[in-house]
Design a protein around this motif. Sequence first.
Motif, short mmCIF file in Angstrom:
data_model
loop_
_atom_site.label_atom_id
_atom_site.label_comp_id
_atom_site.label_asym_id
_atom_site.label_seq_id
_atom_site.Cartn_x
_atom_site.Cartn_y
_atom_site.Cartn_z
N MET A 24 -2.05 0.14 -5.07
CA MET A 24 -2.02 1.42 -4.38
C MET A 24 -0.59 1.89 -4.17
O MET A 24 -0.34 3.07 -4.06
CB MET A 24 -2.71 1.30 -3.02
CG MET A 24 -4.20 1.08 -3.09
SD MET A 24 -5.06 2.48 -3.78
CE MET A 24 -4.78 3.70 -2.55
N LYS B 187 3.10 2.21 -2.10
CA LYS B 187 3.53 2.35 -0.70
C LYS B 187 2.95 3.59 -0.04
O LYS B 187 2.65 3.59 1.13
CB LYS B 187 5.06 2.43 -0.70
CG LYS B 187 5.65 2.05 0.63
CD LYS B 187 7.16 1.94 0.53
CE LYS B 187 7.79 3.24 0.99
NZ LYS B 187 9.17 3.16 1.36
N TYR B 188 2.79 4.64 -0.83
CA TYR B 188 2.48 5.92 -0.21
C TYR B 188 0.98 6.11 -0.14
O TYR B 188 0.36 6.63 -1.07
CB TYR B 188 3.12 7.05 -1.00
CG TYR B 188 4.61 6.87 -1.09
CD1 TYR B 188 5.22 6.72 -2.32
CD2 TYR B 188 5.39 6.82 0.05
CE1 TYR B 188 6.58 6.54 -2.41
CE2 TYR B 188 6.75 6.64 -0.03
CZ TYR B 188 7.34 6.50 -1.25
OH TYR B 188 8.67 6.32 -1.34
N THR B 189 0.40 5.63 0.91
CA THR B 189 -1.04 5.74 1.04
C THR B 189 -1.35 6.38 2.37
O THR B 189 -0.52 6.45 3.27
CB THR B 189 -1.72 4.37 1.02
OG1 THR B 189 -1.16 3.58 2.07
CG2 THR B 189 -1.46 3.67 -0.30
N TYR B 190 -2.57 6.82 2.45
CA TYR B 190 -3.03 7.29 3.75
C TYR B 190 -4.29 6.56 4.08
O TYR B 190 -5.23 6.63 3.30
CB TYR B 190 -3.28 8.79 3.71
CG TYR B 190 -3.61 9.29 5.08
CD1 TYR B 190 -4.91 9.24 5.56
CD2 TYR B 190 -2.60 9.72 5.92
CE1 TYR B 190 -5.20 9.65 6.85
CE2 TYR B 190 -2.89 10.13 7.19
CZ TYR B 190 -4.18 10.09 7.66
OH TYR B 190 -4.46 10.48 8.93
N PRO B 191 -4.49 5.92 5.15
CA PRO B 191 -3.52 5.66 6.21
C PRO B 191 -2.47 4.63 5.78
O PRO B 191 -2.66 3.96 4.79
CB PRO B 191 -4.39 5.10 7.34
CG PRO B 191 -5.58 4.56 6.67
CD PRO B 191 -5.76 5.32 5.41
N CYS B 192 -1.42 4.53 6.53
CA CYS B 192 -0.34 3.63 6.15
C CYS B 192 -0.88 2.22 5.95
O CYS B 192 -1.68 1.75 6.74
CB CYS B 192 0.72 3.57 7.25
SG CYS B 192 1.57 5.13 7.47
N MET B 193 -0.44 1.62 4.88
CA MET B 193 -0.98 0.32 4.53
C MET B 193 -0.49 -0.72 5.54
O MET B 193 0.70 -0.99 5.62
CB MET B 193 -0.50 -0.04 3.12
CG MET B 193 -1.10 -1.29 2.57
SD MET B 193 -2.77 -1.05 2.05
CE MET B 193 -2.55 -0.13 0.56
#
Lengths: 225, 656
Positions: A167, A169-175
């Motif tokens: 995925m 680093k830039y995911t929602y919600p923060c990993m």
Amino acid sequence: MSQCRKRCKRQLTKVARYFYRFVTGTLTQDSIEDDFELSTVCHRPEGLDKLQEQTKFTKKELQVLYRGFKNECPSGVVNEETFKHIYSQFFPQGDSSTYAHFLFEAFDTNKNGSVSFEDFVAGLSIILRGSINDRLNWAFNLYDLNKDGCITKEEMMDIMRSIYDMMGKYTYPCMQDDAPREHVENFFQKMDRNQDGVVTIEEFIESCQKDENIMQSMQLFDNVI
Amino acid sequence: MAAGVAAWLPFARAAAIGWMPVANCPMPIAPRDHSKRKDELIILNVSGRRFQTWRTTLDRYPDTLLGSSEKEFFYNEEAKEYFFDRDPDAFRSVLNFYRTGKLHYPRYECISAYDEELAFFGIIPEIIGDCCYEEYKDRKRENAERLMDDQEENKDCKMPNMTFRETMWRAFENPHTSTMALVFYYVTGFFIAISVITNVVETVPCGYKSQKDVPCGERYTVAFFCMDTACVMIFTVEYLLRLFAAPSRYRFMRSVMSIIDVVAILPYYIGLVMTDNEDVSGAFVTLRVFRVFRIFKFSRHSQGLRILGYTLKSCASELGFLLFSLTMAIIIFATVMFYAEKGSSSSKFTSIPASFWYTIVTMTTLGYGDMVPKTIAGKIFGSICSLSGVLVIALPVPVIVSNFSRIYHQNQRADKRRAQKVQKARLARIRIAKKGSSTAYLQTKRNGLLNELLDLTASEVEQQHLNKTSSLLESQHHHLLHCLEKTTGHEFVDEQLFEQNCLEGALQPYRSHSRTPSGSSQDGLTGTCCSRRSKRGSTPTPVPNASLPALHTQPHMLTHTLPKSPGLQELSAINIQCAEQQLHSSSRSNLNMQTNEVDRRNTRQQLQQVTTAIISVQTPSTGSSTEEDDDSHGLPNPGASVVTTASSNIVRVSAL
């Protein structure tokens, strides 16, 4: 005094040799050329008819598959580096190398470090044309990293982390860091019937058959080829 | 996506089976390949030469002419082939690009013709492979310079409505523009020559006066003075005219040529001003030396001189190196010679600085002979000195020479630093293109969301139209990424939004837990996965009719109501597909929505609004039509459950 002279002579010979080399200009051995001989290994797959018997693909499908395969790997085999590179093209945001490594292990059934077209097609045949049980077996084989017949929590952690790595680093919600762990706990809760800390193949198949979502999603990619 | 590996997409999708058993949410539906064409051979007839290839080969790059539906415009029904009226030789490399994934630039091809072909077929030149890219860029730069030169020459055509000042400036810069300019050009050239010759002749001795050789300058003072005055007059007038005509006077005054002009005429005026004072006349005489700078004014007239100057400027580093190494060698050898010759009597090597002269003369192999070593040691070191001199001087000189020749032929070619900038720019472009694949997915999600929303409201025709926008390959790739999102329970977002969320996540004290256990009909895991999403946007208390949303969610909502914020939109999409049971009947009465779209999306997740009347009134039939495809793999129809619960909620008209 004699020792001194011996030492002097040794130094002189060294200097003389150095000057000789300097004057004549010796080069390093051409060792690079030897390496090239072995790298071009060409692998030719078995005949189309034979493959058609072994797998559940039609002739046309095999042709399409082979053309794609040969285009990317003209030598006829995929090694792990190429495999990782190809897989990473599809997941630009994350790091898919670990999962690609696990996949490679799953496809490379004879453990020789390279995936030939037969391995490739055999794997795909199970995934895309096999029965549900076959597919579940294949998935179990993928998760079971040391191929001992049961999935431990550590193995599952590795797999889960590799999936989450894709995925990026830039995911929602923060990993969160413990997201894989949570997921693994859920998984074991669901799958591990007798709560012995490992999931065997029977438990796995049984639990998956009970879960409708999984059953449906296993058939999601049927028409991929 | 790097379409070079498009052939592997089926494999990547098949490998996604590894995620299925660990996923908690149901997977999105796969895009169907409606036009299930068998892979067939396509014939491409390019000006009579027939090329054949598989259709899938061309489909690898859907954003080019051959890969998209644009080629249908060129389809020839009778012959059942695609006809292109283009150069077949250039087409070869274009087609090879599809086959191998690498674009090569053939060296025999003209650069602008090649560019045109690439533009026609919709291929960006940046993807030329590394093997050919340098060559391509060099040729392109050459071509651009040549075009620039041509353009400059073509500027001779007189533009209408040029002011007098502009005309004059143009006349000064390009003497060929008008006869007046040409006359002026030759006149100034003539006077420069006269001035220089006068300076030279001034010092020639002619005749005697009181038994002493007298230079002509002193003999015919008046004549020379008149000449000088005339020349200086002309130069002054010229300088003032240029100053007047210059578009930017300040820049003109700073330029090299104007400084030379000023330096050339100043001594005369200083001489005029100064009286015949004995003290300063000595200094005044030295000032006259500067008159020789008038010869530099010739550089306006000679291209070669300008190039020489430019060469020296561009070879500054090599010249610097030459100077530095020479200096080092001179000091070393001067010291050595001094100490070697110290012993001998009547030696000319009186000090180390005195030995400098000997060293310089010897190293440049001049050998005047006014200073010679007499001792044996001195002679040995002297010979070493002359040998090394040859080496030290010979090394940088070819560099300078080659530089000059290159510049002379290319006439101010870009230097190495500009090439580095181009490389950086190229890498940046490639990076942007690569990033495009990840942003493409986010973009499609937004579009996809819009599609779904419009599905509910728009007519069949519009729906069809929207569905065809992205290519099959793209949609399959995006479906794959979507599955990954589902498996892990997280979503892809872009950088800015990520930072925003992190920031606001730190600020937000509360966490809304709006999961209503009764609502979920799926098993606990599904609920967890989906409720994580619901946490984002909902208020804690399901208060229907509340006009004031809870305070802490307001900032939450506001930050997400930026136009095109993917977060909420994703949420809505997932809500449609993931059996979102928890229904938040919280109000969204008056949030300051910026756009209608955002408005609809925000409210969609509450399932109450959004062109809402339709939703709430219609029953499961609408819900089923929200599914993209007919063969929906039997996923539990979320639409239905969604709608039924929605109908129980109070319909709130949104601020549409």
